[in-house]
Motif scaffolding. Sequence first.
Motif, mmCIF file in Angstrom:
data_model
loop_
_atom_site.group_PDB
_atom_site.id
_atom_site.type_symbol
_atom_site.label_atom_id
_atom_site.label_comp_id
_atom_site.label_asym_id
_atom_site.label_seq_id
_atom_site.Cartn_x
_atom_site.Cartn_y
_atom_site.Cartn_z
ATOM 1 N N VAL A 115 0.849 -1.197 0.000
ATOM 2 C CA VAL A 115 0.000 0.000 0.000
ATOM 3 C C VAL A 115 0.888 1.253 0.000
ATOM 4 O O VAL A 115 0.680 2.187 -0.783
ATOM 5 C CB VAL A 115 -0.947 0.013 1.227
ATOM 6 C CG1 VAL A 115 -1.587 1.384 1.401
ATOM 7 C CG2 VAL A 115 -2.027 -1.043 1.070
ATOM 8 N N CYS A 116 1.903 1.248 0.851
ATOM 9 C CA CYS A 116 2.774 2.420 0.948
ATOM 10 C C CYS A 116 3.572 2.637 -0.339
ATOM 11 O O CYS A 116 3.710 3.765 -0.804
ATOM 12 C CB CYS A 116 3.720 2.280 2.133
ATOM 13 S SG CYS A 116 2.865 2.372 3.703
ATOM 14 N N VAL A 117 4.079 1.541 -0.899
ATOM 15 C CA VAL A 117 4.861 1.673 -2.137
ATOM 16 C C VAL A 117 3.992 2.264 -3.242
ATOM 17 O O VAL A 117 4.387 3.222 -3.921
ATOM 18 C CB VAL A 117 5.427 0.301 -2.574
ATOM 19 C CG1 VAL A 117 6.024 0.402 -3.968
ATOM 20 C CG2 VAL A 117 6.467 -0.181 -1.580
ATOM 21 N N VAL A 118 2.777 1.723 -3.396
ATOM 22 C CA VAL A 118 1.890 2.206 -4.456
ATOM 23 C C VAL A 118 1.569 3.683 -4.237
ATOM 24 O O VAL A 118 1.657 4.503 -5.145
ATOM 25 C CB VAL A 118 0.594 1.361 -4.503
ATOM 26 C CG1 VAL A 118 -0.448 2.022 -5.395
ATOM 27 C CG2 VAL A 118 0.910 -0.048 -4.970
ATOM 28 N N PHE A 119 1.237 4.031 -3.010
ATOM 29 C CA PHE A 119 0.892 5.413 -2.697
ATOM 30 C C PHE A 119 2.052 6.350 -3.050
ATOM 31 O O PHE A 119 1.886 7.332 -3.771
ATOM 32 C CB PHE A 119 0.556 5.531 -1.205
ATOM 33 C CG PHE A 119 0.120 6.913 -0.800
ATOM 34 C CD1 PHE A 119 -1.225 7.251 -0.754
ATOM 35 C CD2 PHE A 119 1.055 7.883 -0.466
ATOM 36 C CE1 PHE A 119 -1.628 8.522 -0.387
ATOM 37 C CE2 PHE A 119 0.670 9.166 -0.108
ATOM 38 C CZ PHE A 119 -0.676 9.481 -0.071
ATOM 39 N N ILE A 120 3.235 5.995 -2.551
ATOM 40 C CA ILE A 120 4.399 6.868 -2.764
ATOM 41 C C ILE A 120 4.698 7.010 -4.258
ATOM 42 O O ILE A 120 4.864 8.113 -4.780
ATOM 43 C CB ILE A 120 5.638 6.318 -2.025
ATOM 44 C CG1 ILE A 120 5.440 6.438 -0.516
ATOM 45 C CG2 ILE A 120 6.896 7.073 -2.452
ATOM 46 C CD1 ILE A 120 6.477 5.701 0.305
ATOM 47 N N GLU A 121 4.738 5.870 -4.948
ATOM 48 C CA GLU A 121 5.127 5.922 -6.353
ATOM 49 C C GLU A 121 4.078 6.640 -7.195
ATOM 50 O O GLU A 121 4.405 7.323 -8.156
ATOM 51 C CB GLU A 121 5.388 4.508 -6.896
ATOM 52 C CG GLU A 121 6.582 3.825 -6.244
ATOM 53 C CD GLU A 121 7.859 4.661 -6.320
ATOM 54 O OE1 GLU A 121 8.012 5.467 -7.251
ATOM 55 O OE2 GLU A 121 8.708 4.512 -5.413
ATOM 56 N N PHE A 122 2.797 6.493 -6.811
ATOM 57 C CA PHE A 122 1.764 7.190 -7.567
ATOM 58 C C PHE A 122 1.952 8.699 -7.458
ATOM 59 O O PHE A 122 2.028 9.406 -8.460
ATOM 60 C CB PHE A 122 0.367 6.808 -7.057
ATOM 61 C CG PHE A 122 -0.730 7.609 -7.701
ATOM 62 C CD1 PHE A 122 -1.152 7.304 -8.987
ATOM 63 C CD2 PHE A 122 -1.300 8.688 -7.040
ATOM 64 C CE1 PHE A 122 -2.141 8.055 -9.597
ATOM 65 C CE2 PHE A 122 -2.284 9.455 -7.652
ATOM 66 C CZ PHE A 122 -2.712 9.134 -8.928
ATOM 67 N N TRP A 123 2.044 9.209 -6.247
ATOM 68 C CA TRP A 123 2.113 10.663 -6.066
ATOM 69 C C TRP A 123 3.423 11.237 -6.549
ATOM 70 O O TRP A 123 3.504 12.389 -6.964
ATOM 71 C CB TRP A 123 1.872 11.039 -4.597
ATOM 72 C CG TRP A 123 0.462 10.781 -4.192
ATOM 73 C CD1 TRP A 123 0.016 9.752 -3.431
ATOM 74 C CD2 TRP A 123 -0.699 11.529 -4.561
ATOM 75 N NE1 TRP A 123 -1.345 9.812 -3.294
ATOM 76 C CE2 TRP A 123 -1.810 10.897 -3.971
ATOM 77 C CE3 TRP A 123 -0.916 12.679 -5.334
ATOM 78 C CZ2 TRP A 123 -3.115 11.365 -4.128
ATOM 79 C CZ3 TRP A 123 -2.213 13.151 -5.476
ATOM 80 C CH2 TRP A 123 -3.294 12.492 -4.887
ATOM 81 N N ARG A 124 4.471 10.420 -6.482
ATOM 82 C CA ARG A 124 5.746 10.932 -6.987
ATOM 83 C C ARG A 124 5.764 10.959 -8.509
ATOM 84 O O ARG A 124 6.547 11.679 -9.115
ATOM 85 C CB ARG A 124 6.910 10.073 -6.479
ATOM 86 C CG ARG A 124 7.308 10.427 -5.080
ATOM 87 C CD ARG A 124 8.768 10.157 -4.840
ATOM 88 N NE ARG A 124 9.147 8.808 -5.231
ATOM 89 C CZ ARG A 124 10.394 8.420 -5.389
ATOM 90 N NH1 ARG A 124 11.357 9.271 -5.198
ATOM 91 N NH2 ARG A 124 10.669 7.184 -5.727
ATOM 92 N N GLY A 125 4.906 10.143 -9.109
ATOM 93 C CA GLY A 125 4.938 10.002 -10.554
ATOM 94 C C GLY A 125 4.188 11.080 -11.302
ATOM 95 O O GLY A 125 4.372 11.236 -12.497
ATOM 96 N N VAL A 126 3.323 11.817 -10.609
ATOM 97 C CA VAL A 126 2.556 12.844 -11.316
ATOM 98 C C VAL A 126 3.029 14.235 -10.908
ATOM 99 O O VAL A 126 3.416 14.453 -9.774
ATOM 100 C CB VAL A 126 1.040 12.721 -11.020
ATOM 101 C CG1 VAL A 126 0.451 11.552 -11.759
ATOM 102 C CG2 VAL A 126 0.789 12.606 -9.534
ATOM 103 N N PRO A 127 3.001 15.192 -11.856
ATOM 104 C CA PRO A 127 3.399 16.564 -11.520
ATOM 105 C C PRO A 127 2.372 17.215 -10.595
ATOM 106 O O PRO A 127 1.181 16.874 -10.658
ATOM 107 C CB PRO A 127 3.407 17.281 -12.867
ATOM 108 C CG PRO A 127 3.227 16.250 -13.907
ATOM 109 C CD PRO A 127 2.633 15.047 -13.267
ATOM 110 N N LEU A 128 2.837 18.138 -9.772
ATOM 111 C CA LEU A 128 1.935 18.785 -8.822
ATOM 112 C C LEU A 128 0.790 19.495 -9.532
ATOM 113 O O LEU A 128 -0.351 19.502 -9.054
ATOM 114 C CB LEU A 128 2.717 19.768 -7.938
ATOM 115 C CG LEU A 128 1.902 20.469 -6.854
ATOM 116 C CD1 LEU A 128 1.205 19.478 -5.943
ATOM 117 C CD2 LEU A 128 2.773 21.402 -6.031
ATOM 118 N N ILE A 129 1.078 20.058 -10.695
ATOM 119 C CA ILE A 129 0.011 20.749 -11.443
ATOM 120 C C ILE A 129 -1.127 19.790 -11.739
ATOM 121 O O ILE A 129 -2.298 20.106 -11.551
ATOM 122 C CB ILE A 129 0.566 21.313 -12.776
ATOM 123 C CG1 ILE A 129 1.540 22.437 -12.476
ATOM 124 C CG2 ILE A 129 -0.575 21.784 -13.662
ATOM 125 C CD1 ILE A 129 1.643 23.484 -13.543
#
Lengths: 259, 365
Positions: free
Chosen positions: B193-207
């Motif tokens: 769960v943590c890996v997916v969460f981290i990688e998802f949010w890191r993968g998209v630009p803040l905009i």
Amino acid sequence: MSETDNATKGMSISEGVVIEINGMHKWYGEFHVLKDISLKVRKGERIVICGPSGSGKSTMIRCINRLEEHQRGQIIVDGTELTDDIKHIDQVRKEVGMVFQHFNLFPHLTVLENCCLAPIWVRKMPRKEAEEAAMKYLEKVKIPEQAKKYPGQLSGGQQQRVAIARSLCMNPSIMLFDEPTSALDPEMIKEVLDTMVQLAETGMTMLCVTHEMGFAKTVANRVIFMDGGEIIEENEPVAFFNNPQHDRTKLFLSQILTH
Amino acid sequence: MKEHVPHPDLPPPITNVGVIGWLRTKLFSTWLNAGFTLLAAYLIYLTIPPLIDWAFIKADWFGDSREACTSGGACWVFVNVRFDQFMYGLYPAEEYWRINLAFGLLVLLAIPLFIERFHHKGILAAVILFIYPIVAYYLFAGGSFGLEAIDTSRWGGLTLTLVLSGVGIVASLPIGIVLALGRRSKMPIVKSVCVVFIEFWRGVPLITVLFMVSVMLPLFLPEGSHFDKLLRAMIGIVLFQSAYMAEVVRGGLAAIPKGQYEAAEALGLNYWKSIGLIILPQALKLVIPGIVNTFIALFKDTTLVLIIGLFDLLGMVQTAITDSNWLGFSIEGYIFAALIFWIFCFGMSRYSQSLERKLHTGHAR
Ligand SMILES: Nc1ncnc2c1ncn2[C@@H]1O[C@H](COP(=O)(O)OP(=O)(O)O)[C@@H](O)[C@H]1O
Ligand SMILES: [Mg+2]
């Protein structure tokens, strides 16, 4: 010292046994690291464990406070069997103190805080009381004047003595030592060994992995030799050093005694 | 018998010390370095005097319209006139005191944290983290205790920047810590769960994140439910930054030797106590530069809320420079915004350095 000797001799085998290991096996993945270990330690006994590097000495004593898990057989410490039950593990860890080769002091805490941490957070001792007790033990290991310093400001020998004091603050009935002097410069080995001898004189049950044969001769009731994950030989120190039974023991002794 | 006489300490050669020594070793040590030194001096000569001339000597400071700007230098009158909006956005002027009070309160509460002899830092920190935000919210938003309600769409300027980044900083650190611990957990579900969460949010630009929370989120919510735009932006920023924070903290956790866990375990400390008392204090100390780096990035990233129609400091400046009464003063506006951002970021950076020095306790182990 003679007092405890008499006490242990007068008891029957099962009486006063504080550590009992029966047919214990352990694997690291596929690797069979401990094979059919059986060992009984009576209250107040001082046991030295030696053997070549990689023979499983550390692993064995780390099983006694469950830093490592065994897969087969039985380990009973002070009447509590070590299982997955976290209550049993906590119970055993309250009774067993451990001193490591690399001291493992907490570098962000002062010497005094290192000593008080577990009494306060595990034994729920009031801070003041814990500090008084800690100072008492720091005096015993002869470094009360360093109490306010950080571990990084002490010499190796001093750090190891703090580590011993830190364990003693939890008031354990058994102490495990895993090569406590191996990481020390030669001139500091003696101060740590002296502390351990002094501790032995208080009647503490001790299991020491060490290659300090002088220490083994003067302090141990029994010496255990391990090789390849097995206990090869165990005997009283005099007999062990003068009259080893196995070739492997002889070879090992000749190697460590000649250099 | 020969007696050893210790060699006396001699002063270092004169060419190594003093102004001449410094010049020689730092600026003119080789022909190449001497060349670079002269080149740099020339560039400084070309740029700095005209800049000072423009920004200070020929600048106009006071007035209330562009007619006051006659000297040909910078027109700080523009910043002066718009100053309140840059600070408070569209917040009604007669209610500015509420914002001032809230920030003043925070500063007052925080001062004792920096006093060595103050012993109740833990309690005070808890007050700042848990009670103060509630007080600040009621001061900002109003709507009760006889305070006029002020919609979050009118919050803006530096106030909004500070609110967004303050919430982002305070929330992303603990969430990041939990995520980092989860990622190192032995429990496979927690870990994934943590890996997916981290990688998802890191993968998209803040905009993209901000667009998603402001445009897409309402589509999933029941019709007519009001979900404040500022709150949505905050959630987006917090989730995004906590993923970064998690990776910074994980780096610190990985650097703690196994012996520390073992010593804690052998003393009978349970998982949470070992983490809280032994591991995290050391791990966080190690990654202070990384944490502050993330804070600084977050602080500057808050400017992106402009694209979902929130006006932070930069947003207010950009609105102001399109005002037809003030066309042509964008440089002054941007310089002002840059200066404010720089002051805050530089402050954070200096504070982190002093914190590192203070927490240094000799060599590890
Ligand atoms: N965590 C581990 N994973 C896999 N193998 C290990 C681990 N710890 C130790 N070993 C192996 O187990 C054997 C026994 O190690 P150890 O108990 O440390 O020996 P000793 O203390 O007698 O030198 C060694 O061969 C070592 O490489
Ligand atoms: Mg070992």
